[in-house]
Design a protein around this motif. Structure first.
Motif, PDB file in Angstrom:
ATOM      1  N   ASN A 177      42.950   6.872  45.700  1.00 25.75           N
ATOM      2  CA  ASN A 177      41.474   7.131  45.503  1.00 25.75           C
ATOM      3  C   ASN A 177      41.390   8.478  45.115  1.00 25.75           C
ATOM      4  N   PHE A 178      40.349   8.825  44.177  1.00 26.77           N
ATOM      5  CA  PHE A 178      40.153  10.044  43.607  1.00 26.77           C
ATOM      6  C   PHE A 178      38.712  10.520  44.015  1.00 26.77           C
ATOM      7  N   VAL A 179      38.833  11.744  44.542  1.00 28.34           N
ATOM      8  CA  VAL A 179      37.306  12.285  45.127  1.00 28.34           C
ATOM      9  C   VAL A 179      37.026  13.458  44.035  1.00 28.34           C
ATOM     10  N   PHE A 180      35.796  13.539  43.718  1.00 30.19           N
ATOM     11  CA  PHE A 180      35.411  14.594  42.920  1.00 30.19           C
ATOM     12  C   PHE A 180      33.983  15.432  43.527  1.00 30.19           C
ATOM     13  N   PRO A 181      34.108  16.737  44.021  1.00 27.45           N
ATOM     14  CA  PRO A 181      33.094  17.472  44.212  1.00 27.45           C
ATOM     15  C   PRO A 181      31.732  17.443  43.183  1.00 27.45           C
ATOM     16  N   SER A 182      31.962  17.161  42.060  1.00 30.35           N
ATOM     17  CA  SER A 182      30.829  17.261  40.870  1.00 30.35           C
ATOM     18  C   SER A 182      31.004  15.907  40.214  1.00 30.35           C
ATOM     19  N   GLN A 183      29.698  15.490  39.734  1.00 33.61           N
ATOM     20  CA  GLN A 183      29.774  14.637  38.943  1.00 33.61           C
ATOM     21  C   GLN A 183      30.476  14.950  37.504  1.00 33.61           C
ATOM     22  N   TRP A 184      30.161  16.275  37.160  1.00 34.53           N
ATOM     23  CA  TRP A 184      30.884  16.589  35.899  1.00 34.53           C
ATOM     24  C   TRP A 184      32.396  16.606  35.962  1.00 34.53           C
ATOM     25  N   MET A 185      32.987  16.745  37.040  1.00 33.85           N
ATOM     26  CA  MET A 185      34.510  16.440  37.111  1.00 33.85           C
ATOM     27  C   MET A 185      34.720  14.785  37.160  1.00 33.85           C
ATOM     28  N   HIS A 186      33.990  14.035  37.962  1.00 33.39           N
ATOM     29  CA  HIS A 186      34.167  12.718  37.689  1.00 33.39           C
ATOM     30  C   HIS A 186      33.936  11.985  36.277  1.00 33.39           C
ATOM     31  N   ASP A 187      32.939  12.650  35.566  1.00 29.53           N
ATOM     32  CA  ASP A 187      32.928  12.033  34.329  1.00 29.53           C
ATOM     33  C   ASP A 187      34.038  12.565  33.345  1.00 29.53           C
ATOM     34  N   SER A 188      34.460  13.863  33.477  1.00 28.03           N
ATOM     35  CA  SER A 188      35.704  14.330  32.813  1.00 28.03           C
ATOM     36  C   SER A 188      36.795  13.501  32.905  1.00 28.03           C
ATOM     37  N   PHE A 189      37.171  13.085  34.378  1.00 23.92           N
ATOM     38  CA  PHE A 189      38.121  12.098  34.683  1.00 23.92           C
ATOM     39  C   PHE A 189      38.004  10.986  34.062  1.00 23.92           C
ATOM     40  N   ARG A 190      36.851  10.279  34.080  1.00 28.36           N
ATOM     41  CA  ARG A 190      36.719   8.872  33.602  1.00 28.36           C
ATOM     42  C   ARG A 190      37.049   8.886  32.006  1.00 28.36           C
ATOM     43  N   ARG A 191      36.878  10.173  31.341  1.00 32.52           N
ATOM     44  CA  ARG A 191      36.993  10.058  29.801  1.00 32.52           C
ATOM     45  C   ARG A 191      38.408  10.420  29.696  1.00 32.52           C
ATOM     46  N   SER A 192      39.255  10.715  30.516  1.00 33.65           N
ATOM     47  CA  SER A 192      40.501  11.161  30.292  1.00 33.65           C
ATOM     48  C   SER A 192      41.498   9.860  30.143  1.00 33.65           C
ATOM     49  N   ALA A 193      42.765   9.844  29.621  1.00 31.62           N
ATOM     50  CA  ALA A 193      43.656   8.649  29.386  1.00 31.62           C
ATOM     51  C   ALA A 193      43.983   8.284  30.638  1.00 31.62           C
ATOM     52  N   ILE A 194      44.116   9.058  31.638  1.00 33.58           N
ATOM     53  CA  ILE A 194      44.624   8.914  33.036  1.00 33.58           C
ATOM     54  C   ILE A 194      43.426   8.223  33.730  1.00 33.58           C
ATOM     55  N   GLY A 195      42.337   8.963  33.889  1.00 27.30           N
ATOM     56  CA  GLY A 195      41.287   8.413  34.661  1.00 27.30           C
ATOM     57  C   GLY A 195      40.700   6.919  34.045  1.00 27.30           C
ATOM     58  N   MET A 196      40.861   6.521  32.744  1.00 22.52           N
ATOM     59  CA  MET A 196      40.310   5.243  32.374  1.00 22.52           C
ATOM     60  C   MET A 196      40.953   4.303  32.820  1.00 22.52           C
ATOM     61  N   GLN A 197      42.199   4.326  33.440  1.00 17.53           N
ATOM     62  CA  GLN A 197      43.026   3.500  33.860  1.00 17.53           C
ATOM     63  C   GLN A 197      42.573   2.872  35.445  1.00 17.53           C
ATOM     64  N   ILE A 198      42.154   3.888  36.168  1.00 15.12           N
ATOM     65  CA  ILE A 198      41.758   3.811  37.675  1.00 15.12           C
ATOM     66  C   ILE A 198      40.464   2.946  37.638  1.00 15.12           C
ATOM     67  N   PRO A 199      40.639   2.062  38.557  1.00 14.82           N
ATOM     68  CA  PRO A 199      39.344   1.084  38.751  1.00 14.82           C
ATOM     69  C   PRO A 199      38.118   2.262  39.404  1.00 14.82           C
ATOM     70  N   VAL A 200      37.037   1.737  38.959  1.00 18.16           N
ATOM     71  CA  VAL A 200      35.921   2.430  39.277  1.00 18.16           C
ATOM     72  C   VAL A 200      35.736   2.732  40.934  1.00 18.16           C
ATOM     73  N   LYS A 201      36.176   1.658  41.622  1.00 17.23           N
ATOM     74  CA  LYS A 201      35.809   1.391  42.926  1.00 17.23           C
ATOM     75  C   LYS A 201      36.627   2.520  43.639  1.00 17.23           C
ATOM     76  N   GLN A 202      37.741   2.978  42.981  1.00 20.00           N
ATOM     77  CA  GLN A 202      38.644   3.922  43.500  1.00 20.00           C
ATOM     78  C   GLN A 202      38.116   5.283  43.208  1.00 20.00           C
ATOM     79  N   CYS A 203      37.005   5.608  42.703  1.00 21.42           N
ATOM     80  CA  CYS A 203      36.446   7.084  42.273  1.00 21.42           C
ATOM     81  C   CYS A 203      35.204   7.331  42.843  1.00 21.42           C
TER      82      CYS A 203
END
Length: 428
Positions: free
Chosen positions: A187-213
């Motif tokens: 599971n991935f935790v992000f202190p800011s929505q900006w970091m969360h959004d950056s992760f979701r845009r990444s090739a690594i983050g795209m493969q992680i289910p939304v429920k784990q972020c």
């Protein structure tokens, strides 16, 4: 240990224990005499120690730094780490978690600790794994902040932060990390929505289910950081020998030599402010207090602005500066959810900042201001305009009482409640 991730992790652990969620704070003991890696627990402490064999533990990091640092480009000097397949500490850490009955492990700033083999074994042992992205390292090829680069969205080939990478360690590290995370249920935790959004845009983050972020804020130490009474502010100003009528501006970071922290931009703002005060023939007097883990803070020379350079400070002394300051000037070009901004707001200090990453989320409530004109030079001039504005004293008064939404979102109780919920869901 005083970095932002360490402070945030420690506060979260304390908040969880206060909320009756049993939590231990693991630290690493750097003892170069050890011949094997082990761990240590004590009967009177909930804070175990991981004790690595330092020669092997640090070798991979020192090799990476010897490979990367001589090849750094002018784009950034922020930390850079290479992902690992294995680590000297794996067996000791797994023994600690299993022998002591831990059901969850939460990694914060752990580039030397987290690795492919460890993630696989944690999954096999049924230990719920959480990773807080205090920076971008977990979804890039190695940089902790990407500066202007967006290659983490594809593959991190031809990294612009290094001039040469003859062995392609950065892109290999990226795909090793990509594979490791795809095969675990971290599971991935992000202190800011900006970091969360950056992760979701990444090739690594795209493969992680939304429920784990999860976006979960850093919490504040409410015992230490709070607004001071007028009589205490007067006493603090007398201690620092600051005239009672001066506007006190503070600025600083753990490491002022890191370019993204914006120390050069800070100097530009202050030079422009000094010039404007002279042009306006203003009676406004400004005292600048700088602090940080380098002597950069001693290199600002401006007319019309008095300066106190305090160097590295303890949390209590930072609190004292915040309580007697009127304004925090924050000029970082890229940041996540900076503790210094969080603490300043809680102390009733007005924050004037460049819009950098998650900083805007912290400063969404008036009277705090963020500037983003699309030009660093114009941003600096806009911040200078705010420092000489007629409304500045009014904004300073308004900032003395933090908003209810800010206090709620960043309170230890709120953060602990959210963490406890996602921890429970991970076992469901």
């Amino acid at each position: 240990m005083s970095g932002g991730a360490y402070i945030a992790a420690k506060r979260q652990c304390e908040a969880l224990n206060e909320a009756d969620v049993e939590c231990a704070f693991l630290t690493i003991e750097h003892d170069w005499s050890l011949e094997t890696s082990s761990y240590e627990t004590t009967t009177d402490s909930d804070n175990p120690k991981l004790k690595p064999m330092m020669r092997k533990y640090k070798f991979a990091d020192e090799f990476a730094q010897a490979y990367i640092e001589p090849n750094r480009s002018a784009l950034s000097n922020s930390p850079f780490s290479i992902w690992r397949r294995n680590s000297e500490t794996n067996d000791a850490l797994l023994a600690l978690l299993n022998n002591e009955g831990f059901t969850h492990v939460h990694f914060h700033y752990a580039p030397q600790l987290l690795n492919t083999k460890l993630l696989a074994q944690l999954k096999s042992d049924g230990i719920a794994t959480f990773i807080t992205c205090h920076d971008m390292y977990y979804f890039t090829g190695g940089c902790h902040y990407s500066a202007t680069c967006e290659r983490f969205q594809q593959n991190c080939n031809h990294c612009p932060q290094v001039s040469t990478d003859h062995h392609s360690l950065i892109s290999h590290g990226f795909w090793e990390k990509h594979s490791a995370f795809s095969q675990t249920h971290a599971n991935f935790v992000f202190p800011s929505q900006w970091m969360h959004d950056s992760f979701r845009r990444s090739a690594i983050g795209m493969q992680i289910p939304v429920k784990q972020c999860h976006t979960i804020r850093n919490c504040i130490d409410q015992t230490t950081f709070s607004p001071a009474r007028s009589v205490n502010i007067q006493a603090l100003r007398e201690r620092f020998n600051i005239p009672a009528d001066d506007i006190v501006v503070m600025a600083g970071a753990v490491d002022n030599t890191e370019r993204r922290k914006g120390f050069e931009q800070l100097k530009t703002v202050l030079l422009a402010t000094s010039k404007k005060l002279r042009e306006l023939k203003s009676s406004r007097k400004i005292t600048l207090i700088t602090f940080g883990g380098s002597d950069q803070s001693k290199r600002i020379n401006t007319q019309s602005i008095r300066q106190l350079a305090l160097g590295s400070l303890s949390s209590i002394k930072v609190r004292d500066v915040m309580q007697c300051a009127d304004v925090l000037l924050f000029t970082s070009s890229q940041d996540n959810y900076p503790n210094v901004v969080l603490e300043a707001i809680h102390c009733g200090t007005l924050v004037l900042a460049t819009e950098s990453g998650g900083t805007k989320e912290l400063l969404s409530d008036a009277p705090h201001r963020t500037i983003n004109t699309g030009s660093i030079e114009r941003d600096c001039l806009e911040l200078a305009e705010l420092l000489v504005a007629d409304d500045l004293p009014k904004w300073i008064r308004q900032a003395k009482v933090p908003s209810k939404s800010f206090l709620k979102n960043n309170s230890p109780r709120s953060v602990a409640s959210t963490l406890s919920q996602v921890y429970q869901e991970a076992l469901a």
